[in-house]
Design an enzyme around this catalytic site. Structure first.
Site, short mmCIF file in Angstrom:
data_model
loop_
_atom_site.label_atom_id
_atom_site.label_comp_id
_atom_site.label_asym_id
_atom_site.label_seq_id
_atom_site.Cartn_x
_atom_site.Cartn_y
_atom_site.Cartn_z
NE ARG A 1 -11.44 10.21 55.65
CZ ARG A 1 -12.11 10.99 54.61
NH1 ARG A 1 -12.87 11.94 54.96
NH2 ARG A 1 -11.78 10.65 53.41
CB THR A 2 -4.85 8.17 56.78
OG1 THR A 2 -5.97 7.27 56.80
CG2 THR A 2 -3.74 7.37 57.67
CG HIS B 1 -5.98 1.84 57.32
ND1 HIS B 1 -5.22 2.54 58.15
CD2 HIS B 1 -6.63 2.63 56.25
CE1 HIS B 1 -5.30 3.85 57.76
NE2 HIS B 1 -6.20 4.02 56.74
NE ARG C 1 -3.28 5.71 53.08
CZ ARG C 1 -4.66 5.90 53.31
NH1 ARG C 1 -5.14 6.68 52.25
NH2 ARG C 1 -5.39 5.69 54.37
CE LYS D 1 14.99 12.60 41.11
NZ LYS D 1 15.57 13.18 42.12
C1 NCD Z 1 -9.72 3.91 54.07
C2 NCD Z 1 -8.72 3.71 53.36
O1 NCD Z 1 -7.68 4.45 52.94
O2 NCD Z 1 -8.34 2.32 53.41
N1 NCD Z 1 -9.78 5.51 54.44
C3 NCD Z 1 -9.18 5.90 55.17
O3 NCD Z 1 -7.89 5.74 55.64
N2 NCD Z 1 -10.04 6.55 56.39
C4 NCD Z 1 -11.02 3.69 53.31
C5 NCD Z 1 -11.22 3.99 51.79
O4 NCD Z 1 -10.36 4.40 51.38
O5 NCD Z 1 -12.23 3.44 51.45
#
Ligand code: NCD
Length: 355
Positions: free
Chosen positions: A51-52, A129, A101, A80
């Site tokens: 999703r993100t 997040h 991320r 590397k």
């Molecule tokens: C979450 C995350 O990555 O922290 N997912 C997301 O970004 N929608 C929640 C999760 O991974 O449980």
């Protein structure tokens, strides 16, 4: 350069503005479809995501811009041994804005310090997040119309669940919010967040006891990848499973959120309950990221606008961060830096661990 690393980097007024722009995009998508023509978003994802990453990419495409990037560390030069600082500098040459991320806590902060374009934290380890929080807030806003006077139950892995940490921080600025923290003792919320909860909160291990009081139930996955022991994960993984019969005692207008992915903690039968809003939530994530990209690209035009460059509360070289998941444990020549909080304690600037 203005970035988004922590949800508290945004003022309440800015969050309101993002909610309004998000709703306007939903109602008038055509108005926005050319706004980022010629602009590029880089998604630098060192950890799995559906999703993100894809909602960031869809957001930029729907604004008329383009996207580039990588979706796993193994296909970037991180494999590397390249540092985050160098990766961020280089990505700034190719893109106008970066979404990152990383499994190490504080990595996007280091990126923002070294990039010459805005950096958005798409999740750093078990820390925070902020764009998931904007997604959650837009969903609550669309369902309830406000953030004041609500009771929110957080259920599951409150220790490692970074989305929980950021949403609690965001909610702590609104009036008369009550939070019920529902988790096994081993997965309770970290002390540093508890200390900052400015409002009324309760802790319980029972979802059933909390259920009738809730306006929002925020379910979370037990974060397997953050456990030191797989045995411990196996023991705790099915601590809570939301089923249709457990919902019988819930308010009729309660809304059920989940950042997703779900593993086993919400029965599929719950999906057809009108209170289940987690798929709408995933869609809202795209709209609010469109609003955020527009805001940060606009801010980037202003000279010297930085949320990260106020240095007077920082000390370097006196303490070592003890958190093995902190970016300072592995990034080349990154000075261990701590910031004095309002209570007088020093916390690592990258991961917020106490000195
Ligand atoms: C979450 C995350 O990555 O922290 N997912 C997301 O970004 N929608 C929640 C999760 O991974 O449980």
């Amino acid at each position: 350069m203005r970035s988004l690393i922590d949800i508290l980097d945004l003022t309440i007024e800015e969050i309101d503005e993002l909610m309004h722009v998000g709703c306007d995009i939903i109602n008038n998508p055509w108005k926005y479809s050319e706004m980022c023509r010629g602009k590029k978003l880089a998604t630098c994802f060192f950890e799995p995501s559906t999703r993100t990453r894809l909602s960031f990419e869809a957001a930029m495409l729907e604004l008329g811009g383009s996207v580039l990037g990588f979706s796993e560390a193994s296909t970037s030069s991180a494999a590397k041994g390249e540092s985050i600082a160098d990766t961020a500098r280089v990505m700034s040459c190719y893109a106008d804005i970066i979404a990152m991320r990383h499994p190490k806590e504080g990595a996007p902060y280091v990126a923002a310090r070294n990039a010459t374009v805005p950096v958005i934290n798409g999740g750093d380890g078990g820390h925070c997040h902020p764009t998931q929080t904007l997604t959650d807030l837009l969903t609550i806003y669309r369902e309830k119309g406000h953030f004041d006077n609500i009771t929110v139950g957080f259920c599951g892995d409150l220790k490692f669940g970074r989305t929980v940490h950021s949403l609690i921080h965001a909610l702590s600025r609104y009036e008369n919010v009550k939070v019920i923290l529902i988790s096994p003792e081993e997965l309770s919320i970290p002390q540093y967040i508890k200390q900052e909860i400015a409002f009324d909160y309760e802790e319980t291990t029972s979802l059933e006891d909390a259920m009738p009081k809730l306006d929002v139930l925020y379910m979370t996955r037990i974060q397997r990848e953050r456990f030191d022991s797989l045995e411990e994960y196996e023991r705790l993984k099915d601590s809570y499973i939301l089923t249709t019969d457990k919902l019988e005692s819930a308010k009729e207008d309660m809304c059920i959120l989940h950042p997703l992915p779900r593993v086993n903690e919400i029965s599929v039968a719950v999906d057809s309950d009108p209170r289940a809003k987690y798929f709408e939530q995933a869609l809202n994530g795209k709209y609010v990221r469109m609003a955020l990209i527009l805001k940060l690209l606009e801010e980037a035009k202003k000279p010297g606008n930085s949320a990260l460059e106020n240095d007077d509360k920082y000390i370097t070289g006196e303490h070592i961060c003890k958190n093995p998941r902190c970016i300072s444990s592995c990034e080349q020549e990154l000075p261990h830096t701590f910031k004095k909080t309002e209570s007088g304690a020093y916390r690592c600037v990258y991961c917020e661990t106490k000195a």
